[in-house]
Design a protein around this motif. Structure first.
Motif, PDB file in Angstrom:
ATOM      1  N   GLU A  24       0.828  -1.209   0.000  1.00  0.00           N
ATOM      2  CA  GLU A  24       0.000   0.000   0.000  1.00  0.00           C
ATOM      3  C   GLU A  24       0.863   1.261   0.000  1.00  0.00           C
ATOM      4  OE1 GLU A  24      -3.158   2.205   2.952  1.00  0.00           O
ATOM      5  OE2 GLU A  24      -3.173   0.012   2.888  1.00  0.00           O
ATOM      6  N   LYS A  25       1.897   1.269   0.838  1.00  0.00           N
ATOM      7  CA  LYS A  25       2.788   2.425   0.936  1.00  0.00           C
ATOM      8  C   LYS A  25       3.501   2.709  -0.391  1.00  0.00           C
ATOM      9  CE  LYS A  25       6.401   4.241   3.974  1.00  0.00           C
ATOM     10  NZ  LYS A  25       5.696   5.290   4.683  1.00  0.00           N
ATOM     11  N   MET A  26       3.824   1.630  -1.121  1.00  0.00           N
ATOM     12  CA  MET A  26       4.580   1.775  -2.364  1.00  0.00           C
ATOM     13  C   MET A  26       3.685   1.808  -3.606  1.00  0.00           C
ATOM     14  SD  MET A  26       7.674   2.043  -1.351  1.00  0.00           S
ATOM     15  CE  MET A  26       8.440   1.981  -2.952  1.00  0.00           C
ATOM     16  N   ASN A  27       2.378   1.639  -3.404  1.00  0.00           N
ATOM     17  CA  ASN A  27       1.444   1.526  -4.537  1.00  0.00           C
ATOM     18  C   ASN A  27       1.777   0.324  -5.418  1.00  0.00           C
ATOM     19  OD1 ASN A  27      -0.167   3.808  -3.874  1.00  0.00           O
ATOM     20  ND2 ASN A  27       1.451   5.121  -4.693  1.00  0.00           N
ATOM     21  N   TRP A  28       2.138  -0.771  -4.766  1.00  0.00           N
ATOM     22  CA  TRP A  28       2.404  -2.037  -5.431  1.00  0.00           C
ATOM     23  C   TRP A  28       1.287  -3.001  -5.046  1.00  0.00           C
ATOM     24  CZ3 TRP A  28       8.040  -2.838  -3.298  1.00  0.00           C
ATOM     25  CH2 TRP A  28       8.919  -1.958  -3.932  1.00  0.00           C
ATOM     26  N   SER A  29       1.232  -4.111  -5.732  1.00  0.00           N
ATOM     27  CA  SER A  29       0.327  -5.179  -5.309  1.00  0.00           C
ATOM     28  C   SER A  29       1.062  -6.014  -4.263  1.00  0.00           C
ATOM     29  CB  SER A  29      -0.062  -6.058  -6.496  1.00  0.00           C
ATOM     30  OG  SER A  29       1.078  -6.753  -6.975  1.00  0.00           O
ATOM     31  N   LYS A  30       0.296  -6.695  -3.422  1.00  0.00           N
ATOM     32  CA  LYS A  30       0.907  -7.573  -2.425  1.00  0.00           C
ATOM     33  C   LYS A  30       1.672  -8.698  -3.119  1.00  0.00           C
ATOM     34  CE  LYS A  30      -0.031 -10.546   1.485  1.00  0.00           C
ATOM     35  NZ  LYS A  30      -1.023 -11.417   2.069  1.00  0.00           N
ATOM     36  N   SER A  31       1.158  -9.145  -4.260  1.00  0.00           N
ATOM     37  CA  SER A  31       1.843 -10.225  -4.977  1.00  0.00           C
ATOM     38  C   SER A  31       3.203  -9.760  -5.504  1.00  0.00           C
ATOM     39  CB  SER A  31       0.982 -10.764  -6.114  1.00  0.00           C
ATOM     40  OG  SER A  31       0.755  -9.779  -7.096  1.00  0.00           O
ATOM     41  N   LYS A  32       3.327  -8.480  -5.837  1.00  0.00           N
ATOM     42  CA  LYS A  32       4.624  -7.955  -6.283  1.00  0.00           C
ATOM     43  C   LYS A  32       5.628  -8.010  -5.136  1.00  0.00           C
ATOM     44  CE  LYS A  32       5.226  -4.514  -9.172  1.00  0.00           C
ATOM     45  NZ  LYS A  32       5.352  -3.203  -9.835  1.00  0.00           N
ATOM     46  N   VAL A  33       5.187  -7.628  -3.948  1.00  0.00           N
ATOM     47  CA  VAL A  33       6.067  -7.701  -2.777  1.00  0.00           C
ATOM     48  C   VAL A  33       6.497  -9.145  -2.553  1.00  0.00           C
ATOM     49  CG1 VAL A  33       6.246  -7.333  -0.276  1.00  0.00           C
ATOM     50  CG2 VAL A  33       5.042  -5.638  -1.699  1.00  0.00           C
ATOM     51  N   THR A  34       5.550 -10.059  -2.636  1.00  0.00           N
ATOM     52  CA  THR A  34       5.854 -11.483  -2.459  1.00  0.00           C
ATOM     53  C   THR A  34       6.866 -11.950  -3.500  1.00  0.00           C
ATOM     54  OG1 THR A  34       3.691 -11.918  -1.489  1.00  0.00           O
ATOM     55  CG2 THR A  34       4.861 -13.810  -2.417  1.00  0.00           C
ATOM     56  N   ARG A  35       6.689 -11.560  -4.745  1.00  0.00           N
ATOM     57  CA  ARG A  35       7.635 -11.970  -5.798  1.00  0.00           C
ATOM     58  C   ARG A  35       9.022 -11.391  -5.544  1.00  0.00           C
ATOM     59  NH1 ARG A  35       3.531 -10.291  -9.433  1.00  0.00           N
ATOM     60  NH2 ARG A  35       5.029  -8.897 -10.406  1.00  0.00           N
ATOM     61  N   TYR A  36       9.083 -10.146  -5.069  1.00  0.00           N
ATOM     62  CA  TYR A  36      10.377  -9.549  -4.722  1.00  0.00           C
ATOM     63  C   TYR A  36      11.029 -10.327  -3.585  1.00  0.00           C
ATOM     64  CZ  TYR A  36       9.373  -5.221  -7.394  1.00  0.00           C
ATOM     65  OH  TYR A  36       9.104  -4.295  -8.371  1.00  0.00           O
TER      66      TYR A  36
END
Length: 99
Positions: A24-36
């Motif tokens: 939310e803070k980065m305007n990313w999807s949660k799945s993007k964070v998970t992939r990172y």
């Protein structure tokens, strides 16, 4: 040497935020964070710069190039500032802990 994914996990831990909160803070999807964090993909340079800027860490540290403990302390100090804990109050706390 740590990798970006390790640093991202560490950064979330330092700030006590979930994957969803980071997304939310980065305007990313949660799945993007998970992939990172799984090391499946790497962010582009713009995303790395934005992440480093928002969390006040160096790009070198974020990329896993710096091995430096001061970043953890900087994060704690920033959190104290957000909470309105003045340097004077923090110094008093340090004195209490020393005793």
């Amino acid at each position: 040497m740590k990798e970006f994914r390790d640093r991202l996990i560490e950064l979330r831990g330092i700030h006590g935020i979930t994957k969803a909160e980071l997304a939310e803070k980065m305007n990313w999807s949660k799945s993007k964070v998970t992939r990172y964090e799984n090391g499946e993909v790497m962010p582009n340079s713009e995303a790395m710069i934005e992440l480093a800027t928002k969390f006040n860490v160096s790009l070198d540290w974020l990329a896993g190039l710096e091995v430096c403990e001061y970043n953890k302390y900087d994060a704690i100090i920033r959190e104290c500032n957000k909470l309105g804990i003045t340097p004077e109050k923090l110094q008093k706390l340090i004195e209490i802990v020393k005793e």
